[in-house]
Design a protein around this motif. Structure first.
Motif, PDB file in Angstrom:
ATOM      1  N   ASP A   7       0.848  -1.186   0.000  1.00 25.16           N
ATOM      2  CA  ASP A   7       0.000   0.000   0.000  1.00 25.16           C
ATOM      3  C   ASP A   7       0.890   1.244   0.000  1.00 25.16           C
ATOM      4  O   ASP A   7       1.495   1.578   1.010  1.00 25.16           O
TER       5      ASP A   7
ATOM      6  N   GLY B 161      -1.864   4.570   1.731  1.00 23.76           N
ATOM      7  CA  GLY B 161      -2.144   4.687   3.160  1.00 23.76           C
ATOM      8  C   GLY B 161      -3.332   5.552   3.510  1.00 23.76           C
ATOM      9  O   GLY B 161      -3.280   6.311   4.475  1.00 23.76           O
TER      10      GLY B 161
ATOM     11  N   ARG C 128      -6.861  -3.399   2.172  1.00 20.23           N
ATOM     12  CA  ARG C 128      -5.880  -4.234   2.884  1.00 20.23           C
ATOM     13  C   ARG C 128      -6.571  -5.116   3.914  1.00 20.23           C
ATOM     14  O   ARG C 128      -6.233  -6.290   4.068  1.00 20.23           O
TER      15      ARG C 128
ATOM     16  N   VAL D 198       2.569  -1.206   4.382  1.00 20.04           N
ATOM     17  CA  VAL D 198       1.958   0.088   4.097  1.00 20.04           C
ATOM     18  C   VAL D 198       2.987   1.192   4.300  1.00 20.04           C
ATOM     19  O   VAL D 198       3.883   1.076   5.146  1.00 20.04           O
TER      20      VAL D 198
END
Length: 133
Positions: A76, A79, A87, A99
């Protein structure tokens, strides 16, 4: 748009260092042209203003990705709430993830004058997410 452009050198380096892995990059279709120069990247278009809008749209997006690809890992680079929900959905099916640390706390301290340190550039933050992965 700037954040998407900044991911290009990192994705390109990943592709060069690991030519055997399949990379699927989720982004808005309007950003696809940024990736024309990259080979070996499968782009998946998200429509956050239509088909993939809201919680039901994110669930639909999750199912579309899950049905089309065998996802081993999620990275990711954004975020935000949408990516956190995606997620979570993938983690419920056992998919691990990393992330980005956007450095929000460091920025707050810098603005308040508490910190006088140089914060990492966005590209460095992207690289760090891939290192964690």
């Amino acid at each position: 748009m700037g954040d998407v452009a900044l991911t290009l050198p990192v994705i390109s380096a990943l592709r060069n260092q690991h030519p055997g892995i399949e990379i699927v990059f989720l982004t808005r279709k309007q950003f696809f042209p940024f990736f024309r120069s990259l080979e070996g990247i499968d782009l998946f278009g998200a429509d956050f203003n239509g088909r993939h809008k809201g919680i039901s749209g994110l669930l639909r997006l999750y199912k579309e990705i899950r049905d089309k690809y065998k996802v081993d890992y999620i990275i990711d680079l954004h975020g935000v709430t949408r990516s956190k929900i995606l997620r979570l959905l993938f983690s419920l099916s056992g998919t691990a993830s990393s992330v980005i640390d956007k450095g929000r706390e460091g920025r707050r301290k810098l603005i308040k004058g508490v910190n006088r340190i140089v914060l990492p550039h966005s590209v460095e933050r992207y690289v760090e997410v891939f290192r964690k992965a």
